[in-house]
Write an enzyme that holds these catalytic residues in place. Structure first.
Site, PDB file in Angstrom:
ATOM      1  N   GLY A  78      70.848 -36.287  62.945  1.00 18.54           N
ATOM      2  CA  GLY A  78      70.443 -35.200  62.060  1.00 18.54           C
ATOM      3  C   GLY A  78      71.610 -34.271  61.863  1.00 18.54           C
ATOM      4  N   GLY A 135      73.146 -26.587  61.721  1.00 15.21           N
ATOM      5  CA  GLY A 135      73.907 -25.651  60.919  1.00 15.21           C
ATOM      6  C   GLY A 135      75.400 -25.845  61.062  1.00 15.21           C
ATOM      7  N   LYS A 157      77.773 -33.816  69.051  1.00 13.37           N
ATOM      8  CA  LYS A 157      77.744 -32.830  67.968  1.00 13.37           C
ATOM      9  C   LYS A 157      79.162 -32.774  67.389  1.00 13.37           C
ATOM     10  CE  LYS A 157      76.720 -27.891  67.935  1.00 13.37           C
ATOM     11  NZ  LYS A 157      76.033 -26.855  68.697  1.00 13.37           N
ATOM     12  N   ASP A 174      69.631 -17.533  69.579  1.00 19.73           N
ATOM     13  CA  ASP A 174      69.133 -18.424  68.533  1.00 19.73           C
ATOM     14  C   ASP A 174      68.025 -19.319  69.078  1.00 19.73           C
ATOM     15  OD1 ASP A 174      69.008 -19.267  65.946  1.00 19.73           O
ATOM     16  OD2 ASP A 174      70.733 -20.600  66.039  1.00 19.73           O
TER      17      ASP A 174
END
Ligand code: ACK
Length: 828
Positions: free
Chosen positions: A517, A520, A538, A635
C-alpha cells in the site's frame, strides 16, 4: 433443624434495616449484605462486591475513601456466590471466621484456631486479622495474597509449614478466580532466593536475587519524602521479602494482572498513576539470550550478545546471525580444572544470573567465597548479591539470564571462572582480577543496592523520574524539536543497516505485486529476507515530506523503543536518494482495513475490538510514560495501528513523533502535523501538543472502533451531523449510546462495556486537555468497573476551522484521502 436456620436467617434480614459499618466481627457481631468492616482510621473496608458486570458475589477488601473501587483481596475467589441469597460473616466455634449462605453452607472460612474470645478486625494496612483477647494474630489475610501486594505484605516461602506467599492473577478483570500467572519466590530448589513471574510452570520474567534496600523517596509534589524499605529474611526454615513505605498516607500497591503484567500503582489526586509495568521491554523476558548471553535494549536486531565477546562465542553462530539465540554462548577456551590453574574474571554492574542452581552462605567474605568456588570444578561463578551483608553465592551450572546493566545503574559484580589462557585478554566490562583480588569495592557496592531487587529497584527509578517530572510540570517551555542530528548518539546508529541489494532482492526489486500500500510518505512493500523472515519495507518517496529529518526521527525514535504494542523496526538502509525503513511484517495489516470495511469488520467481534483498544492504550502508556524517552506520537489513527497474526495491535509510523525531556509537558509548534479528524483542538488551532493530544486521538479511535465509522467524512441523516463526535455526543445525552455500536459486532457485544467504552472515548476527547485522563487513567478505566466521571462537551471541529498549508497528497497514489497525514497546517 434446617428449617430453624432458615427462619433465623429470615428474621435476621427482616430486622436489618440499614447497612452498618462495623469495626469488629465476633460471634455476636456479624457482617451481612450491605454491611462493611472498616479499619480504625477508615483506610480500608471489607464487604461484599460484584466485579464489573458479573453476577457473582465475593467477600473482599478495598480502599474505603477513594473514588475508584479497587479490590485488594478476595476471600472466596474460587467459590463465588451466585445469585442474591443473603450472606453472613461471623466468628463461629473454635475461633473460625466463616462466611455462610442462607442455608448455612460454608462458602469460605479461615483456619481453625484453639483460642476462645476471638474477634476479626481489619487493620489500616488492609490486613484482615483474626485475633485472640491478647491481640495475638491467629490468622491473617496477608498470609493469603490474591493479586495485590500492599506495603507490609511479603513474598516468600515457609518451608516448615509448607506455606507460600505469592501473588496470583485474577482469571480476568471480571473474575477473581485463580488465573494463570503467579509472582513469587523460586520454590523448586533451595538456591539463593529470587522472584519469578510465571505462567503455569514457564518463567516470564525473573527479578534479581534478593537484597535489602533502603531508599529515600523524594516526593516533591507532596512536599515531603518518605523511606522505602525492602527487608529480606533468609533463614533455614523460611525466606521472605517484604516492602514497606514509611509514610502510611501514601496509597501504593503492586498487582499482577491477568495479562502477565506486574504493575505498580500510586494514588495521585484522583486516580491511580501507573508507576511501572513489567515486563517493560524485550530484554525483560526471561533468559532470551540463554547461557552466557546478555540482552541489550539499544540493539533491536542484535538484541543478544555474548557476555564478553573476547572470551565467549555463540554456540551456533549461524543461528545467532539469524537472531536465533537459543544456543546461547560458550567459553572460547573450555575449562579444564587443572589444580587451581583457573581464575576469575570480574564483570561489574550486572543483573546476577538465575540462582536456581546455586549454593549460598549468609556470612562469608567475598575472598572466602572465591576460594570455595575455585576448589570445586563445577563452580562456574561467585558473587555477593546484597551490599548490606556478606553473602556468598556459588553457581553450579551455566549462567542464565544475565544482564549487563546500563552505566550508572550500579548492579553487583560477578566473578566468572575462566581458563588461564583467557586471563590475558582485557574484559570489555572490567579488567581481570585474580582470585585474591575479588574484594568488592565498597563504594560500588553501596551504589549497587539500588538495583539489587529488580522489582523494587526499577520501581524506584521510575518513581524518582516521575517525581522530578511532576516537580517541573509547570514549565511549558519547549518548542518541539525533531531529534536533531546533534542528538544522535553513536548507539542510535547501531541499528541494523541493510544493504540496498538485500532489500531489493527481498522485495523482488520493489515489484508491484509486493506492494502492500501507500502511506503519506511513500509505498510500503512486503519482502522476504534470505533466511525466510518476512519484512515490510517503507520506501520513503523522494518527493514525500518525510525528509531526512523525519527519517532520522523515525529510526532513532523507534529503535529505542520496544514494546509488544509497538511495531518493531528491524533496520534501515540509506542508498543515494533512497531511504528505506525495514519493519517486522504484520500479516493482518492495518486496523482501518478492518473497521471501516463491511466484510472485514465482521472478523472483529466485540472482544477482539476491546482487546485491540486495550493494546493501543498500553502502547501509548509505554510511549508517554514507561519508555526511556517520553514520546508523543502525534499521528495516532486507525491506519497507523497494525495487527499481527493474533490481531494484537502495534502502533506504527513514528515519523512525526516527538520526544520530550523530563521537564516538558506541553510544547508549541508552528508546524502542525497530524491527520484530520484525530487532531485535538488545542493542537489543530494553536499548535499546542502534549501527551493529551495523543489521548484525544486515542479517544477518536475508540469511538471509530466501537462504531465502525470514520470520524472524518461522517454524515448522519436526517440530523445532518457532519462528524462522528457530534453524533456520539447527541446519542450519549439521549441515553442511547448503544445505537452507536457497529452492527457487525452488535451480537457479540456486551452492552455495559460498550457504554463504558463510549464514555471513556468521550472523556478522552473533552475540549480542555487538562480534563482528559492520561493513558494510565484510561487503562484503569478500561480494566475496572469503578464509576467514571461525566465527560464535558467536546468541540465539534470542522475542517474549515483549520488552514491547511501543505499536505502529502501530492505523492498520494492510493488509499483513502481521509487518512492522509497532513504535514502542515498553520497554527494561529
Ligand atoms: O492497511 P494496509 O494494508 O497496511 O496498507 C498500509 C500500507 O502498508 C501503507 O502504510 C501496510 N503496512 C505498513 N507497515 C506494514 C507492516 N509492518 N506489515 C504489514 N503491512 C504494513 C499498511
Amino acid at each position: 433443624m434446617e428449617g430453624v436456620t432458615i427462619l433465623l436467617f429470615s428474621l435476621l434480614f427482616l430486622n436489618k434495616l440499614y447497612a452498618a459499618e462495623l469495626d469488629t466481627i465476633s460471634d455476636l457481631r456479624f457482617l451481612t449484605d450491605g454491611d462493611t468492616l472498616v479499619s480504625a482510621t477508615g483506610v480500608f473496608e471489607l464487604g461484599f462486591f460484584q466485579p464489573g458486570i458479573s453476577e457473582n458475589r465475593y467477600l473482599g477488601i478495598w480502599y474505603k475513601n477513594i473514588s475508584v473501587r479497587t479490590v485488594v483481596w478476595v476471600a472466596n475467589r474460587n467459590n463465588p456466590l451466585i445469585g442474591g441469597s443473603p450472606l453472613v460473616l461471623k466468628i463461629v466455634d473454635q475461633g473460625i471466621l466463616r462466611l455462610t449462605n442462607n442455608i448455612s453452607m460454608t462458602i469460605w472460612s479461615s483456619n481453625k484456631t484453639t483460642s476462645e474470645n476471638t474477634t476479626a478486625k481489619l487493620r489500616d494496612n488492609g490486613n484482615l486479622v483474626v485475633i485472640d483477647q491478647h491481640e495475638n494474630v491467629l490468622w491473617q489475610s496477608f498470609d493469603y495474597p490474591t493479586d495485590t501486594l500492599l506495603p507490609g505484605m511479603k513474598l516468600g516461602k515457609d518451608y516448615l509449614r509448607n506455606k507460600e506467599w505469592c501473588l496470583s492473577s485474577w482469571k480476568s478483570d471480571q473474575d477473581p478466580a485463580l488465573g494463570e500467572f503467579t509472582w513469587g519466590v523460586e520454590n523448586d530448589t533451595r538456591g539463593y532466593p529470587q522472584s519469578k513471574l510465571k505462567k503455569g510452570a514457564s518463567v516470564i520474567i525473573r527479578g534479581a536475587p534478593w537484597s535489602n534496600n533502603q531508599l529515600t523517596w523524594d516526593i516533591d509534589e507532596f512536599g515531603k519524602s518518605t523511606i522505602f524499605t525492602s527487608v529480606v529474611v533468609i533463614e533455614e526454615s523460611s525466606v521472605s521479602d517484604m516492602y514497606n513505605i514509611e509514610d502510611k498516607s501514601i496509597l501504593f500497591r503492586i498487582t499482577l494482572n491477568s495479562s502477565e503484567h506486574l504493575e505498580q500503582w500510586l494514588w495521585v489526586q484522583n486516580g491511580w498513576q501507573n508507576v511501572l509495568t513489567s515486563p517493560v521491554e524485550a530484554c525483560d523476558a526471561y533468559n532470551i539470550c540463554n547461557a552466557y548471553g546478555t540482552c541489550s535494549i539499544k540493539l533491536s536486531r542484535d538484541s543478544c550478545t555474548c557476555l564478553d565477546e573476547k572470551r565467549f562465542v555463540p554456540k551456533n553462530q549461524k543461528g545467532w546471525d539469524r537472531s536465533d539465540w537459543s544456543g546461547g554462548c560458550i567459553r572460547r577456551t573450555p575449562l579444564e580444572c587443572k589444580n587451581g590453574s583457573e581464575e576469575f574474571i570480574k564483570y561489574s554492574n550486572v543483573k546476577l544470573p538465575d540462582t536456581k542452581n546455586t549454593w549460598f552462605n549468609m556470612s562469608m567474605s567475598i575472598e572466602e567465597c572465591g576460594k570455595r568456588c575455585l576448589k570445586n570444578c563445577s563452580c562456574m561463578a561467585y558473587a555477593n548479591p546484597d551490599p548490606t551483608r556478606s553473602i556468598c553465592v556459588l553457581w553450579f551450572s551455566d549462567l542464565l539470564d544475565i544482564l549487563l546493566l546500563p552505566k550508572g545503574h550500579g548492579g553487583p559484580d560477578i566473578y566468572v571462572r575462566m581458563a588461564s589462557l583467557e586471563l590475558q585478554a582485557p574484559t570489555e566490562n572490567s579488567p581481570p582480577v585474580s582470585k585474591n583480588q575479588g574484594k568488592a569495592n565498597i563504594k560500588m557496592i553501596l551504589l549497587v543496592s539500588f538495583f539489587a531487587v529488580l522489582l523494587i529497584g526499577s520501581m524506584i527509578t521510575i518513581w524518582l523520574c516521575y517525581a522530578r517530572r511532576k516537580k517541573n510540570k509547570a514549565k511549558p517551555k519547549w518548542e518541539g524539536e525533531l531529534f536533531s542530528a546533534s542528538n544522535i548518539q553513536e548507539e542510535d546508529m547501531e541499528q541494523a543497516l541493510f544493504s540496498f541489494s538485500t532489500i531489493a532482492n527481498a522485495t523482488s526489486n520493489f515489484s508491484l505485486e509486493n506492494k502492500l500500500g501507500e502511506g503519506g510518505f511513500g509505498p510500503v512493500y512486503k519482502g522476504m529476507l534470505e533466511e525466510g523472515k518476512e519484512i515490510a519495507v517503507k520506501r520513503l518517496s523522494k518527493y514525500s515530506n518525510q525528509g531526512p529529518d523525519e527519517f532520522q526521527n523515525e529510526v532513532i525514535c523507534i529503535s529505542k523503543l520496544q514494546h509488544r504494542n509497538l511495531v518493531k523496526l528491524l533496520g534501515c538502509c540509506v542508498h543515494g536518494d533512497e531511504k528505506l525503513l525495514i519493519y517486522e511484517y504484520m500479516p493482518n495489516k492495518s486496523l482501518d482495513s478492518f473497521i471501516f470495511d463491511k466484510t472485514q469488520s465482521m472478523l472483529l467481534d466485540w472482544k477482539t475490538r476491546f482487546d485491540i483498544i486495550k493494546g493501543i492504550a498500553r502502547g501509548l502508556l509505554y510511549l508517554h510514560q514507561d519508555s526511556r524517552l517520553r514520546i508523543i506520537h502525534r499521528d495516532v489513527k486507525a491506519s497507523n495501528i497494525l495487527l499481527d497474526h493474533d490481531m494484537n495491535p502495534k502502533i506504527s509510523d513514528f515519523g512525526l513523533a516527538r520526544s520530550f525531556g523530563g521537564n516538558e509537558t506541553y510544547a508549541n509548534t508552528q508546524r502542525v502535523v497530524g491527520t484530520y479528524g484525530y487532531m485535538s483542538p488545542e493542537y489543530a488551532l494553536d499548535g499546542l501538543f502534549s501527551v493529551k493530544s495523543d489521548v484525544y486521538s486515542f479517544g477518536v479511535l475508540v469511538l471509530e472502533i466501537v462504531s465502525g465509522k470514520r470520524n472524518r467524512g461522517f454524515i448522519t441523516k436526517p440530523e445532518n451531523e457532519i462528524n462522528l463526535i457530534k453524533h456520539v455526543w447527541r446519542l450519549y445525552n439521549e441515553g442511547s449510546s448503544l445505537e452507536l455500536i457497529d452492527e457487525t459486532c452488535a451480537e457479540s457485544c456486551h452492552p455495559p462495556e460498550v457504554i463504558r467504552l463510549i464514555k471513556v472515548g468521550l472523556l478522552c476527547i473533552q475540549h480542555n486537555a487538562d480534563d482528559r485522563p492520561n493513558m494510565s487513567n484510561v487503562i484503569m478505566m478500561l480494566g475496572s468497573d469503578g464509576v467514571l466521571p461525566e465527560p464535558k462537551q467536546p468541540t465539534f471541529l470542522i475542517e474549515n476551522d483549520l488552514r491547511v498549508v501543505n499536505y502529502s497528497s501530492s505523492t498520494f497514489t492510493g488509499g483513502s484521502l481521509n487518512e492522509l497525514t497532513i504535514t502542515e497546517v498553520n497554527a494561529r
